[in-house]
Design a protein around this motif. Structure first.
Motif, PDB file in Angstrom:
ATOM      1  N   LEU A   1      12.421   8.075  28.205  1.00 16.74           N
ATOM      2  CA  LEU A   1      13.111   7.130  29.081  1.00 16.74           C
ATOM      3  C   LEU A   1      12.859   7.468  30.540  1.00 16.74           C
ATOM      4  N   ARG A   2      12.937   8.745  30.857  1.00 15.35           N
ATOM      5  CA  ARG A   2      12.707   9.159  32.241  1.00 15.35           C
ATOM      6  C   ARG A   2      11.300   8.795  32.683  1.00 15.35           C
ATOM      7  N   TRP A   3      10.335   9.011  31.804  1.00 16.63           N
ATOM      8  CA  TRP A   3       8.958   8.662  32.154  1.00 16.63           C
ATOM      9  C   TRP A   3       8.789   7.144  32.273  1.00 16.63           C
ATOM     10  N   GLY A   4       9.402   6.390  31.342  1.00 14.25           N
ATOM     11  CA  GLY A   4       9.257   4.936  31.363  1.00 14.25           C
ATOM     12  C   GLY A   4       9.850   4.306  32.605  1.00 14.25           C
ATOM     13  N   LEU A   5      10.966   4.853  33.096  1.00 13.89           N
ATOM     14  CA  LEU A   5      11.599   4.293  34.295  1.00 13.89           C
ATOM     15  C   LEU A   5      10.770   4.545  35.549  1.00 13.89           C
ATOM     16  N   VAL A   6       9.763   5.410  35.457  1.00 11.88           N
ATOM     17  CA  VAL A   6       8.840   5.609  36.570  1.00 11.88           C
ATOM     18  C   VAL A   6       7.539   4.851  36.340  1.00 11.88           C
ATOM     19  N   ALA A   7       7.004   4.925  35.116  1.00 17.28           N
ATOM     20  CA  ALA A   7       5.699   4.331  34.846  1.00 17.28           C
ATOM     21  C   ALA A   7       5.748   2.802  34.852  1.00 17.28           C
ATOM     22  N   VAL A   8       6.769   2.220  34.220  1.00 23.43           N
ATOM     23  CA  VAL A   8       6.821   0.749  34.128  1.00 23.43           C
ATOM     24  C   VAL A   8       6.909   0.101  35.512  1.00 23.43           C
ATOM     25  N   PRO A   9       7.791   0.549  36.422  1.00 23.09           N
ATOM     26  CA  PRO A   9       7.785  -0.049  37.767  1.00 23.09           C
ATOM     27  C   PRO A   9       6.437   0.084  38.476  1.00 23.09           C
ATOM     28  N   MET A  10       5.713   1.173  38.239  1.00 24.23           N
ATOM     29  CA  MET A  10       4.405   1.321  38.863  1.00 24.23           C
ATOM     30  C   MET A  10       3.438   0.246  38.346  1.00 24.23           C
ATOM     31  N   ILE A  11       3.512  -0.019  37.040  1.00 24.12           N
ATOM     32  CA  ILE A  11       2.623  -1.027  36.444  1.00 24.12           C
ATOM     33  C   ILE A  11       2.950  -2.410  36.986  1.00 24.12           C
ATOM     34  N   THR A  12       4.246  -2.730  37.113  1.00 21.31           N
ATOM     35  CA  THR A  12       4.634  -4.054  37.616  1.00 21.31           C
ATOM     36  C   THR A  12       4.259  -4.237  39.085  1.00 21.31           C
ATOM     37  N   THR A  13       4.081  -3.130  39.796  1.00 25.50           N
ATOM     38  CA  THR A  13       3.746  -3.220  41.223  1.00 25.50           C
ATOM     39  C   THR A  13       2.250  -3.404  41.450  1.00 25.50           C
ATOM     40  N   MET A  14       1.433  -3.148  40.447  1.00 21.50           N
ATOM     41  CA  MET A  14      -0.022  -3.180  40.632  1.00 21.50           C
ATOM     42  C   MET A  14      -0.563  -4.527  41.124  1.00 21.50           C
TER      43      MET A  14
END
Length: 371
Positions: free
Chosen positions: A15-28
């Motif tokens: 969960l901790r990783w997903g809350l960082v990785a997913v926003p990065m993907i949506t920002t691309m």
């Protein structure tokens, strides 16, 4: 020594990783050159996150978390309308939940500074900055509330463990008192009676020999005397067994590890390999004393380190391995202390072998004794 494999990430780690990785993907899709650099840095920093979620207040975890807050905050400054704030605030939550006071203060100050920079750069109304500050306050309060709850749960578990230990000790003391009472009864009644019977039979045999009785009669008295003597010897053995409190080696080591867990709050596990069997008293004492000395050294040189103990039964011998998990390779000891010397001498008297020294992630003691 084989390094310990990292544990499989927990649900909180993912969960901790997903809350960082997913926003990065949506920002691309909206990213420019600077944003792409920040996204790449953040994704690289997020790689260890599934494994550090349960490490607690470790320096490496704190530095990594603060670096993620800084990179996601910088991305939010570059792209104010992005989801970078989700990664920034979620990482702040985990810092408040798991880290020491200094990293918590640094994270809050860093968040507040980034909010101020965005507010000044965008020249928004003060209400916009105030609402973001309010979100930060809510995140911090949620983390503190969850942290307090976790602390209460840990204290409750610790109190239950101590109560269970006290209950077991009370039951054990009651059992020892009952065994001591039975031992006294055996010694004062049965053993004395058998001793008196043996003396009387001895006198009767001498009288029969003096009066010229038949050999069969003398033989019967001798057999009766031997039975009385054997019974007295067995009664004495029973009294000695009742007076002694022979505890299996596995139980004795498990009790030492339980005490270490209660004192330090760290993990301490015992793994038994092979089929346990009854050991000679000297061998059992050497194994228990080795664990005691190893735990004493861990408390002294690597407080709060996790400990793994492996007790192995093989044909003709028993092995013991004690390893503390410090997370780094400890320095070589300049000279063996008195504790290790005494352990080595005790093992040598049993024709055993002892190895001790630093490993990849902690200090390791391994001994083998015939059994």
């Amino acid at each position: 020594m084989t390094p310990r494999r990292p544990p499989f990430p927990t649900a909180q780690g993912w969960l901790r990783w997903g809350l960082v990785a997913v926003p990065m993907i949506t920002t691309m899709p909206r990213a420019d050159a600077v944003a792409w650099v920040l996204i790449g840095i953040t994704l690289v920093l997020s790689v260890p996150m599934p494994w550090i979620a349960d490490l607690g207040a470790r320096t490496s975890s704190a530095i990594l978390s603060l670096a993620v807050i800084a990179s996601t905050g910088a991305l939010w400054v570059a792209l104010p309308g992005s989801w970078a704030t989700v990664a920034m605030f979620s990482t702040t939550f985990f810092v408040v939940l798991r880290q020491a006071p200094v990293p918590i203060v640094l994270a809050i100050v860093l968040d507040a500074a980034l909010i101020t920079v965005v507010w000044v750069a965008r020249q928004d109304l003060w209400e916009s900055a105030l609402s973001t500050y309010a979100v930060l306050a809510v995140i911090v309060l949620m983390g503190l509330n969850r942290r307090t709850r976790n602390a209460r749960v840990e204290q409750t578990e610790l109190a239950l463990a101590r109560a269970q230990t006290a209950s077991e000790e009370h039951a054990r003391a009651a059992a020892l008192a009952e065994r001591a009472r039975i031992a006294r009864e055996l010694h004062d009644v049965l053993a004395h009676s058998l001793a008196g019977l043996s003396l009387n039979l001895q006198g009767a045999r001498l009288m029969l020999v003096r009066d010229g009785a038949s050999p069969d009669a003398v033989a019967q008295i001798e057999r009766a005397q031997k039975l009385a003597s054997d019974g007295m010897a067995e009664a004495r053995k029973a009294v000695a067994a009742l007076r002694e409190d022979a505890v299996p080696v596995e139980r004795a080591i498990a009790d030492l590890l339980a005490a270490y867990r209660l004192d330090s709050g760290a993990r301490a596990d015992l793994e038994v390999e092979g089929e346990p069997r009854e050991l000679d008293a000297a061998v059992g004492t050497a194994l228990v004393r080795a664990v005691q000395e190893a735990l004493a050294n861990t408390r002294k040189h690597a407080a709060h380190a996790d400990v793994d103990v492996t007790l192995g039964y093989t044909a003709g011998s028993v092995t013991l391995t004690v390893t503390d998990r410090q997370g780094r390779r400890p320095p070589d000891a300049p000279a063996a202390g008195y504790g290790l010397r005494g352990m080595s001498e005790r093992v040598a008297l049993l024709d055993g072998h002892l190895d001790s020294g630093p490993g990849e992630d902690g200090w390791r003691i391994h001994l083998t004794v015939p059994a």
